[in-house]
Design an enzyme around this catalytic site. Structure first.
Site, PDB file in Angstrom:
ATOM      1  N   CYS A 102      -1.535   0.846   7.390  1.00  0.00           N
ATOM      2  CA  CYS A 102      -2.976   0.543   7.481  1.00  0.00           C
ATOM      3  C   CYS A 102      -3.341  -0.710   6.662  1.00  0.00           C
ATOM      4  O   CYS A 102      -3.531  -1.790   7.216  1.00  0.00           O
ATOM      5  CB  CYS A 102      -3.826   1.729   7.022  1.00  0.00           C
ATOM      6  SG  CYS A 102      -3.616   3.208   8.047  1.00  0.00           S
ATOM      7  N   ARG A 103      -3.436  -0.553   5.341  1.00  0.00           N
ATOM      8  CA  ARG A 103      -4.006  -1.630   4.530  1.00  0.00           C
ATOM      9  C   ARG A 103      -3.096  -2.845   4.362  1.00  0.00           C
ATOM     10  O   ARG A 103      -3.531  -3.989   4.597  1.00  0.00           O
ATOM     11  CB  ARG A 103      -4.414  -1.075   3.158  1.00  0.00           C
ATOM     12  CG  ARG A 103      -5.552  -0.083   3.241  1.00  0.00           C
ATOM     13  CD  ARG A 103      -5.677   0.704   1.965  1.00  0.00           C
ATOM     14  NE  ARG A 103      -4.517   1.570   1.759  1.00  0.00           N
ATOM     15  CZ  ARG A 103      -4.285   2.281   0.670  1.00  0.00           C
ATOM     16  NH1 ARG A 103      -5.128   2.215  -0.346  1.00  0.00           N
ATOM     17  NH2 ARG A 103      -3.221   3.052   0.592  1.00  0.00           N
ATOM     18  N   SER A 104      -1.859  -2.635   3.908  1.00  0.00           N
ATOM     19  CA  SER A 104      -1.030  -3.816   3.621  1.00  0.00           C
ATOM     20  C   SER A 104      -0.624  -4.594   4.875  1.00  0.00           C
ATOM     21  O   SER A 104      -0.599  -5.831   4.827  1.00  0.00           O
ATOM     22  CB  SER A 104       0.185  -3.466   2.745  1.00  0.00           C
ATOM     23  OG  SER A 104       1.085  -2.610   3.399  1.00  0.00           O
ATOM     24  N   ASP A 146      -8.156   3.900   0.895  1.00  0.00           N
ATOM     25  CA  ASP A 146      -7.217   4.379   1.897  1.00  0.00           C
ATOM     26  C   ASP A 146      -8.002   4.933   3.094  1.00  0.00           C
ATOM     27  O   ASP A 146      -8.765   5.884   2.931  1.00  0.00           O
ATOM     28  CB  ASP A 146      -6.368   5.482   1.247  1.00  0.00           C
ATOM     29  CG  ASP A 146      -5.314   6.024   2.171  1.00  0.00           C
ATOM     30  OD1 ASP A 146      -5.370   5.744   3.381  1.00  0.00           O
ATOM     31  OD2 ASP A 146      -4.428   6.735   1.669  1.00  0.00           O
ATOM     32  N   ASN A 154       2.201   1.531   4.464  1.00  0.00           N
ATOM     33  CA  ASN A 154       2.498   0.277   5.185  1.00  0.00           C
ATOM     34  C   ASN A 154       2.163   0.392   6.678  1.00  0.00           C
ATOM     35  O   ASN A 154       2.810  -0.230   7.521  1.00  0.00           O
ATOM     36  CB  ASN A 154       3.960  -0.167   4.990  1.00  0.00           C
ATOM     37  CG  ASN A 154       4.248  -1.598   5.419  1.00  0.00           C
ATOM     38  OD1 ASN A 154       5.351  -1.913   5.878  1.00  0.00           O
ATOM     39  ND2 ASN A 154       3.291  -2.487   5.286  1.00  0.00           N
ATOM     40  N   CYS A 192       0.865  -1.191   0.000  1.00  0.00           N
ATOM     41  CA  CYS A 192       0.000   0.000   0.000  1.00  0.00           C
ATOM     42  C   CYS A 192       0.894   1.231   0.000  1.00  0.00           C
ATOM     43  O   CYS A 192       2.059   1.153  -0.404  1.00  0.00           O
ATOM     44  CB  CYS A 192      -0.979  -0.023   1.181  1.00  0.00           C
ATOM     45  SG  CYS A 192      -0.203   0.041   2.809  1.00  0.00           S
TER      46      CYS A 192
HETATM   47  P1  4NP Z   1      -1.863   2.794   4.062  1.00  0.00           P
HETATM   48  O1  4NP Z   1      -2.530   4.152   4.603  1.00  0.00           O
HETATM   49  O2  4NP Z   1      -1.298   3.152   2.699  1.00  0.00           O
HETATM   50  O3  4NP Z   1      -3.006   1.869   4.006  1.00  0.00           O
HETATM   51  O4  4NP Z   1      -0.807   2.432   5.068  1.00  0.00           O
HETATM   52  C1  4NP Z   1      -1.863   5.387   4.614  1.00  0.00           C
HETATM   53  C2  4NP Z   1      -1.001   5.669   5.628  1.00  0.00           C
HETATM   54  C3  4NP Z   1      -0.368   6.899   5.657  1.00  0.00           C
HETATM   55  C4  4NP Z   1      -0.616   7.826   4.662  1.00  0.00           C
HETATM   56  C5  4NP Z   1      -1.486   7.518   3.637  1.00  0.00           C
HETATM   57  C6  4NP Z   1      -2.118   6.301   3.624  1.00  0.00           C
HETATM   58  N1  4NP Z   1      -0.004   9.096   4.706  1.00  0.00           N
HETATM   59  O5  4NP Z   1      -0.309   9.938   3.844  1.00  0.00           O
HETATM   60  O6  4NP Z   1       0.842   9.327   5.573  1.00  0.00           O
END
Ligand code: 4NP
Length: 157
Positions: A14-16, A126, A12, A9
């Site tokens: 939240c989703r992955s 996201d 790294n 993702c």
């Molecule tokens: P992830 O979520 O890609 O599912 O881990 C996010 C975590 C942080 C950010 C964006 C999405 N950020 O912009 O910091």
């Protein structure tokens, strides 16, 4: 025979990493942990070394998944050689992976939700800037994709 899978993702956190713990749970339940190797990474570098987002950890803990030992890392060019399959959470992640892919790499690059054909969504949204509902929604999609992915990999082993 082993198959190695990297969930990808943006951050790294939240989703992955959610996909990593849920899929690890399914693989363990199927007795396949010697055959299916699992990791996750982000295309971005902001959260390297950090534990998953507390909102993500809380949503996962409600369903019995412990994410506390995970730490974020960034995708590297080496990942295209180390892993057989890279699974992107959304189209931006997929485009970033395509752009990074070294010439001659035979890695399989797909959307994670290609393994959830009954879902209306093709991307895992996201949840980072949204409300609490987004984290439970991620888990629902990830559980569906993980179940489909396990069936697909079992056919290859
Ligand atoms: P992830 O979520 O890609 O599912 O881990 C996010 C975590 C942080 C950010 C964006 C999405 N950020 O912009 O910091």
């Amino acid at each position: 025979m082993t198959i190695s899978v990297l969930f990808v993702c943006l951050g790294n956190i939240c989703r992955s990493p959610t996909a990593e713990v849920v899929f690890r749970d399914r693989v363990r339940a199927a007795g396949l942990e010697q055959h299916i190797l699992i990791d996750s990474a982000g295309t971005g570098d902001w959260h390297i070394g950090r534990a998953p987002d507390p909102r993500t950890q809380d949503a996962a803990a409600e369903r019995g998944y412990d994410m506390s030992s995970l730490r974020a890392r960034q995708v590297t060019v080496d990942d295209f050689a180390r892993f057989d399959v890279l699974l992107a959470m959304d189209d931006a992640n997929l485009a970033d992976l395509v752009a990074m892919q070294p010439p001659g790499s035979s890695v399989i690059l797909k959307r994670f939700l290609d393994y959830a054909p009954h879902s209306d969504l093709r991307e895992v949204p996201d949840p980072y800037y949204g409300g609490e509902d987004g984290f439970a929604a991620v888990l629902n999609l990830v559980e569906e994709g993980a179940d489909g992915l396990l069936v697909s990999l079992q056919e290859r082993l």
